[in-house]
Design a protein around this motif. Structure first.
Motif, PDB file in Angstrom:
ATOM      1  N   MET A 150     129.493  90.772  75.628  1.00  0.00           N
ATOM      2  CA  MET A 150     129.511  89.676  76.575  1.00  0.00           C
ATOM      3  C   MET A 150     129.702  90.142  78.020  1.00  0.00           C
ATOM      4  O   MET A 150     129.564  89.348  78.922  1.00  0.00           O
ATOM      5  N   ILE A 151     130.041  91.398  78.217  1.00  0.00           N
ATOM      6  CA  ILE A 151     130.249  91.890  79.579  1.00  0.00           C
ATOM      7  C   ILE A 151     128.889  91.877  80.281  1.00  0.00           C
ATOM      8  O   ILE A 151     127.939  92.476  79.798  1.00  0.00           O
ATOM      9  N   PRO A 152     128.790  91.202  81.427  1.00  0.00           N
ATOM     10  CA  PRO A 152     127.489  91.096  82.107  1.00  0.00           C
ATOM     11  C   PRO A 152     126.967  92.435  82.624  1.00  0.00           C
ATOM     12  O   PRO A 152     127.737  93.363  82.887  1.00  0.00           O
ATOM     13  N   ARG A 153     125.651  92.502  82.794  1.00  0.00           N
ATOM     14  CA  ARG A 153     125.018  93.677  83.398  1.00  0.00           C
ATOM     15  C   ARG A 153     125.660  93.947  84.758  1.00  0.00           C
ATOM     16  O   ARG A 153     125.939  93.022  85.510  1.00  0.00           O
ATOM     17  N   GLY A 154     125.876  95.212  85.050  1.00  0.00           N
ATOM     18  CA  GLY A 154     126.428  95.592  86.343  1.00  0.00           C
ATOM     19  C   GLY A 154     127.934  95.430  86.461  1.00  0.00           C
ATOM     20  O   GLY A 154     128.500  95.652  87.518  1.00  0.00           O
ATOM     21  N   ARG A 155     128.594  95.053  85.374  1.00  0.00           N
ATOM     22  CA  ARG A 155     130.052  94.867  85.387  1.00  0.00           C
ATOM     23  C   ARG A 155     130.662  95.691  84.260  1.00  0.00           C
ATOM     24  O   ARG A 155     129.978  96.096  83.319  1.00  0.00           O
ATOM     25  N   VAL A 156     131.960  95.932  84.314  1.00  0.00           N
ATOM     26  CA  VAL A 156     132.669  96.710  83.300  1.00  0.00           C
ATOM     27  C   VAL A 156     134.030  96.081  83.006  1.00  0.00           C
ATOM     28  O   VAL A 156     134.542  95.299  83.796  1.00  0.00           O
ATOM     29  N   MET A 157     134.576  96.433  81.854  1.00  0.00           N
ATOM     30  CA  MET A 157     135.962  96.122  81.499  1.00  0.00           C
ATOM     31  C   MET A 157     136.586  97.414  80.989  1.00  0.00           C
ATOM     32  O   MET A 157     135.899  98.249  80.383  1.00  0.00           O
ATOM     33  N   THR A 158     137.867  97.572  81.217  1.00  0.00           N
ATOM     34  CA  THR A 158     138.560  98.739  80.683  1.00  0.00           C
ATOM     35  C   THR A 158     138.891  98.484  79.216  1.00  0.00           C
ATOM     36  O   THR A 158     138.851  97.350  78.733  1.00  0.00           O
ATOM     37  N   TYR A 159     139.249  99.558  78.516  1.00  0.00           N
ATOM     38  CA  TYR A 159     139.668  99.418  77.125  1.00  0.00           C
ATOM     39  C   TYR A 159     140.841  98.448  77.037  1.00  0.00           C
ATOM     40  O   TYR A 159     140.896  97.609  76.138  1.00  0.00           O
ATOM     41  N   GLY A 160     141.788  98.559  77.964  1.00  0.00           N
ATOM     42  CA  GLY A 160     142.937  97.653  77.988  1.00  0.00           C
ATOM     43  C   GLY A 160     142.542  96.219  78.285  1.00  0.00           C
ATOM     44  O   GLY A 160     143.110  95.280  77.712  1.00  0.00           O
ATOM     45  N   ASP A 161     141.574  96.026  79.191  1.00  0.00           N
ATOM     46  CA  ASP A 161     141.084  94.676  79.486  1.00  0.00           C
ATOM     47  C   ASP A 161     140.525  94.019  78.234  1.00  0.00           C
ATOM     48  O   ASP A 161     140.775  92.842  77.971  1.00  0.00           O
ATOM     49  N   VAL A 194     132.351  99.449  78.713  1.00  0.00           N
ATOM     50  CA  VAL A 194     133.780  99.555  78.389  1.00  0.00           C
ATOM     51  C   VAL A 194     134.207 100.944  78.838  1.00  0.00           C
ATOM     52  O   VAL A 194     133.681 101.951  78.368  1.00  0.00           O
ATOM     53  N   VAL A 195     135.150 100.973  79.786  1.00  0.00           N
ATOM     54  CA  VAL A 195     135.402 102.210  80.530  1.00  0.00           C
ATOM     55  C   VAL A 195     136.885 102.532  80.673  1.00  0.00           C
ATOM     56  O   VAL A 195     137.748 101.696  80.390  1.00  0.00           O
ATOM     57  N   ARG A 196     137.138 103.713  81.163  1.00  0.00           N
ATOM     58  CA  ARG A 196     138.502 104.122  81.519  1.00  0.00           C
ATOM     59  C   ARG A 196     138.932 103.395  82.783  1.00  0.00           C
ATOM     60  O   ARG A 196     138.120 103.107  83.657  1.00  0.00           O
ATOM     61  N   SER A 197     140.205 103.134  82.905  1.00  0.00           N
ATOM     62  CA  SER A 197     140.702 102.376  84.054  1.00  0.00           C
ATOM     63  C   SER A 197     140.593 103.132  85.371  1.00  0.00           C
ATOM     64  O   SER A 197     140.597 102.519  86.434  1.00  0.00           O
ATOM     65  N   ASP A 198     140.471 104.462  85.320  1.00  0.00           N
ATOM     66  CA  ASP A 198     140.364 105.231  86.563  1.00  0.00           C
ATOM     67  C   ASP A 198     138.923 105.343  87.073  1.00  0.00           C
ATOM     68  O   ASP A 198     138.674 105.937  88.112  1.00  0.00           O
ATOM     69  N   ARG A 208     137.161  98.378  91.659  1.00  0.00           N
ATOM     70  CA  ARG A 208     137.504  97.169  92.416  1.00  0.00           C
ATOM     71  C   ARG A 208     136.342  96.185  92.423  1.00  0.00           C
ATOM     72  O   ARG A 208     136.525  94.985  92.286  1.00  0.00           O
ATOM     73  N   ARG A 209     135.131  96.695  92.523  1.00  0.00           N
ATOM     74  CA  ARG A 209     133.941  95.838  92.599  1.00  0.00           C
ATOM     75  C   ARG A 209     133.268  95.613  91.246  1.00  0.00           C
ATOM     76  O   ARG A 209     132.634  94.577  91.032  1.00  0.00           O
ATOM     77  N   ALA A 210     133.384  96.561  90.327  1.00  0.00           N
ATOM     78  CA  ALA A 210     132.655  96.485  89.056  1.00  0.00           C
ATOM     79  C   ALA A 210     133.421  95.766  87.945  1.00  0.00           C
ATOM     80  O   ALA A 210     132.815  95.267  87.005  1.00  0.00           O
ATOM     81  N   ARG A 211     134.726  95.692  88.072  1.00  0.00           N
ATOM     82  CA  ARG A 211     135.547  95.149  86.980  1.00  0.00           C
ATOM     83  C   ARG A 211     135.302  93.666  86.776  1.00  0.00           C
ATOM     84  O   ARG A 211     135.323  92.883  87.720  1.00  0.00           O
TER      85      ARG A 211
END
Length: 96
Positions: free
Chosen positions: A1-12, A41-45, A84-87
């Motif tokens: 469900m995460i939209p194109r061009g956006r990311v969530m962290t594993y914790g998110d 789905v990415v690392r928070s850093d 900051r912009r991709a999350r």
């Protein structure tokens, strides 16, 4: 469900699902993440997934995901995600 061009962290993702934690999400992605857009789905850093950097980078560029240039001191010169912009916060427009 995460939209194109956006990311969530594993914790998110764990928080959004209200179950488990970042490690459990990482394990599920490692076992079953192949058929889904795993690069979202990415690392928070913002560091790209080791061993998959070039594949993920191609996907980020294709989708227009915000990136930050690699620092001059970086050995591999691979950009990072601009978290900051991709999350993505998990909210769907019109969902209240």
């Amino acid at each position: 469900m995460i939209p194109r061009g956006r990311v969530m962290t594993y914790g998110d993702v764990a928080e959004w699902l209200e179950e488990g934690g970042p490690r459990q999400v990482g394990r599920a992605m490692a076992l079953y993440g192949g058929p889904v857009p795993w690069w979202r789905v990415v690392r928070s850093d913002g560091v790209l997934l080791p061993g998959h950097e070039l594949r993920a980078l191609a996907c980020y560029r294709e989708e227009g995901t915000p990136l930050r240039d690699a620092s001059r001191s970086s050995d591999d010169h691979i950009p990072r995600l601009d978290m900051r912009r991709a999350r993505w916060d998990g909210k769907v427009p019109g969902d209240d």
